[in-house]
Write a protein that holds these residues in place. Sequence first.
Motif, PDB file in Angstrom:
ATOM      1  N   SER A  11      26.109   2.598  -8.629  1.00  0.00           N
ATOM      2  CA  SER A  11      25.409   2.287  -7.373  1.00  0.00           C
ATOM      3  C   SER A  11      25.761   0.899  -6.876  1.00  0.00           C
ATOM      4  CB  SER A  11      23.896   2.403  -7.567  1.00  0.00           C
ATOM      5  OG  SER A  11      23.536   3.709  -7.933  1.00  0.00           O
ATOM      6  N   GLU A  12      25.764  -0.066  -7.782  1.00  0.00           N
ATOM      7  CA  GLU A  12      26.109  -1.439  -7.390  1.00  0.00           C
ATOM      8  C   GLU A  12      27.580  -1.535  -6.988  1.00  0.00           C
ATOM      9  OE1 GLU A  12      24.110  -4.009  -6.903  1.00  0.00           O
ATOM     10  OE2 GLU A  12      22.306  -3.057  -7.693  1.00  0.00           O
ATOM     11  N   LEU A  38      23.040 -10.424   2.716  1.00  0.00           N
ATOM     12  CA  LEU A  38      22.701  -9.005   2.829  1.00  0.00           C
ATOM     13  C   LEU A  38      23.073  -8.239   1.562  1.00  0.00           C
ATOM     14  CD1 LEU A  38      23.709  -8.245   6.515  1.00  0.00           C
ATOM     15  CD2 LEU A  38      21.405  -8.417   5.564  1.00  0.00           C
ATOM     16  N   PHE A  39      24.174  -8.613   0.918  1.00  0.00           N
ATOM     17  CA  PHE A  39      24.560  -7.974  -0.341  1.00  0.00           C
ATOM     18  C   PHE A  39      23.525  -8.245  -1.427  1.00  0.00           C
ATOM     19  CE2 PHE A  39      26.774  -8.245  -4.458  1.00  0.00           C
ATOM     20  CZ  PHE A  39      27.102  -6.903  -4.591  1.00  0.00           C
ATOM     21  N   ILE A  40      23.053  -9.473  -1.501  1.00  0.00           N
ATOM     22  CA  ILE A  40      22.039  -9.820  -2.502  1.00  0.00           C
ATOM     23  C   ILE A  40      20.737  -9.066  -2.230  1.00  0.00           C
ATOM     24  CG2 ILE A  40      20.581 -11.713  -3.341  1.00  0.00           C
ATOM     25  CD1 ILE A  40      23.076 -13.524  -2.990  1.00  0.00           C
ATOM     26  N   ILE A  41      20.366  -8.964  -0.953  1.00  0.00           N
ATOM     27  CA  ILE A  41      19.155  -8.218  -0.601  1.00  0.00           C
ATOM     28  C   ILE A  41      19.288  -6.750  -1.006  1.00  0.00           C
ATOM     29  CG2 ILE A  41      17.829  -7.332   1.380  1.00  0.00           C
ATOM     30  CD1 ILE A  41      18.301 -10.057   2.728  1.00  0.00           C
ATOM     31  N   GLY A  42      20.477  -6.191  -0.855  1.00  0.00           N
ATOM     32  CA  GLY A  42      20.682  -4.791  -1.194  1.00  0.00           C
ATOM     33  C   GLY A  42      20.762  -4.520  -2.676  1.00  0.00           C
ATOM     34  N   GLY A  43      21.297  -5.447  -3.438  1.00  0.00           N
ATOM     35  CA  GLY A  43      21.516  -5.205  -4.860  1.00  0.00           C
ATOM     36  C   GLY A  43      20.454  -5.745  -5.793  1.00  0.00           C
ATOM     37  N   ALA A  44      19.712  -6.736  -5.376  1.00  0.00           N
ATOM     38  CA  ALA A  44      18.751  -7.392  -6.258  1.00  0.00           C
ATOM     39  C   ALA A  44      17.628  -6.477  -6.752  1.00  0.00           C
ATOM     40  CB  ALA A  44      18.180  -8.632  -5.580  1.00  0.00           C
ATOM     41  N   PRO A  45      17.020  -5.658  -5.888  1.00  0.00           N
ATOM     42  CA  PRO A  45      15.926  -4.818  -6.409  1.00  0.00           C
ATOM     43  C   PRO A  45      16.370  -3.870  -7.522  1.00  0.00           C
ATOM     44  CG  PRO A  45      15.896  -4.804  -4.016  1.00  0.00           C
ATOM     45  CD  PRO A  45      17.157  -5.495  -4.438  1.00  0.00           C
ATOM     46  N   ILE A  63       8.615   4.865 -11.488  1.00  0.00           N
ATOM     47  CA  ILE A  63       8.748   5.183 -10.070  1.00  0.00           C
ATOM     48  C   ILE A  63       9.452   4.056  -9.338  1.00  0.00           C
ATOM     49  CG2 ILE A  63       7.458   5.715  -7.958  1.00  0.00           C
ATOM     50  CD1 ILE A  63       7.366   7.903 -10.115  1.00  0.00           C
ATOM     51  N   GLY A  64       9.208   2.838  -9.717  1.00  0.00           N
ATOM     52  CA  GLY A  64       9.863   1.691  -9.072  1.00  0.00           C
ATOM     53  C   GLY A  64      11.368   1.732  -9.214  1.00  0.00           C
ATOM     54  N   LEU A  65      11.845   2.160 -10.375  1.00  0.00           N
ATOM     55  CA  LEU A  65      13.289   2.271 -10.589  1.00  0.00           C
ATOM     56  C   LEU A  65      13.880   3.349  -9.688  1.00  0.00           C
ATOM     57  CD1 LEU A  65      15.750   1.319 -12.204  1.00  0.00           C
ATOM     58  CD2 LEU A  65      15.194   3.066 -13.906  1.00  0.00           C
ATOM     59  N   GLY A  66      13.191   4.457  -9.553  1.00  0.00           N
ATOM     60  CA  GLY A  66      13.656   5.515  -8.656  1.00  0.00           C
ATOM     61  C   GLY A  66      13.692   5.066  -7.210  1.00  0.00           C
ATOM     62  N   LEU A  67      12.667   4.347  -6.794  1.00  0.00           N
ATOM     63  CA  LEU A  67      12.643   3.821  -5.429  1.00  0.00           C
ATOM     64  C   LEU A  67      13.743   2.787  -5.217  1.00  0.00           C
ATOM     65  CD1 LEU A  67       8.804   3.473  -4.848  1.00  0.00           C
ATOM     66  CD2 LEU A  67      10.360   5.122  -3.800  1.00  0.00           C
ATOM     67  N   ALA A  68      14.025   1.988  -6.238  1.00  0.00           N
ATOM     68  CA  ALA A  68      15.098   0.998  -6.126  1.00  0.00           C
ATOM     69  C   ALA A  68      16.451   1.691  -5.990  1.00  0.00           C
ATOM     70  CB  ALA A  68      15.099   0.071  -7.340  1.00  0.00           C
ATOM     71  N   PHE A  69      16.657   2.781  -6.730  1.00  0.00           N
ATOM     72  CA  PHE A  69      17.893   3.549  -6.587  1.00  0.00           C
ATOM     73  C   PHE A  69      18.012   4.114  -5.176  1.00  0.00           C
ATOM     74  CE2 PHE A  69      18.363   3.915 -11.283  1.00  0.00           C
ATOM     75  CZ  PHE A  69      19.699   3.578 -11.357  1.00  0.00           C
ATOM     76  N   MET A  70      16.935   4.708  -4.687  1.00  0.00           N
ATOM     77  CA  MET A  70      16.974   5.299  -3.340  1.00  0.00           C
ATOM     78  C   MET A  70      17.249   4.223  -2.288  1.00  0.00           C
ATOM     79  SD  MET A  70      16.812   8.474  -3.618  1.00  0.00           S
ATOM     80  CE  MET A  70      16.574   8.928  -1.937  1.00  0.00           C
ATOM     81  N   PHE A  71      16.598   3.071  -2.397  1.00  0.00           N
ATOM     82  CA  PHE A  71      16.824   1.978  -1.456  1.00  0.00           C
ATOM     83  C   PHE A  71      18.286   1.542  -1.489  1.00  0.00           C
ATOM     84  CE2 PHE A  71      17.238  -2.657  -0.970  1.00  0.00           C
ATOM     85  CZ  PHE A  71      16.865  -2.778   0.362  1.00  0.00           C
ATOM     86  N   THR A  72      18.828   1.375  -2.690  1.00  0.00           N
ATOM     87  CA  THR A  72      20.211   0.921  -2.815  1.00  0.00           C
ATOM     88  C   THR A  72      21.179   1.966  -2.280  1.00  0.00           C
ATOM     89  OG1 THR A  72      19.606  -0.402  -4.739  1.00  0.00           O
ATOM     90  CG2 THR A  72      21.942   0.060  -4.437  1.00  0.00           C
ATOM     91  N   TRP A  73      20.923   3.230  -2.537  1.00  0.00           N
ATOM     92  CA  TRP A  73      21.815   4.275  -2.033  1.00  0.00           C
ATOM     93  C   TRP A  73      21.796   4.342  -0.510  1.00  0.00           C
ATOM     94  CZ3 TRP A  73      19.645   8.321  -5.933  1.00  0.00           C
ATOM     95  CH2 TRP A  73      20.179   8.082  -7.198  1.00  0.00           C
TER      96      TRP A  73
END
Length: 102
Positions: A11-12, A38-45, A63-73
């Motif tokens: 993902s990263e 913007l890259f840091i904002i996208g990858g940090a979570p 659930i937070g990890l799943g949401l972080a994956f969805m946000f990053t994708w």
Amino acid sequence: MSNFVTLTIASEAFLLLSFIIIFLSARNGKKNALLVILFIIGGAPLLYLAIDHATSDYLDANIGLGLAFMFTWIYSVIAFIIGIILLVKKKRNNDNNISKEQ
């Protein structure tokens, strides 16, 4: 290596690829600083929650990890589409400039 580590790295890497495409299509000093932010904002979570998941043993679903994956994708796909659009526009502008010079 567990599945979530492989998925996190992939993902990263896709996020990084998307921003490399944007960087190559829009080379400008001020825009480069914005792209890094913007890259840091996208990858940090995702990085934070992946490290948190690896160091903590949760008995329930993270659930937070799943949401972080969805946000990053979603963030990566949007950045990839913007990068492709910018690359096509740059290519068209270069082709138009070459044809005008001849």
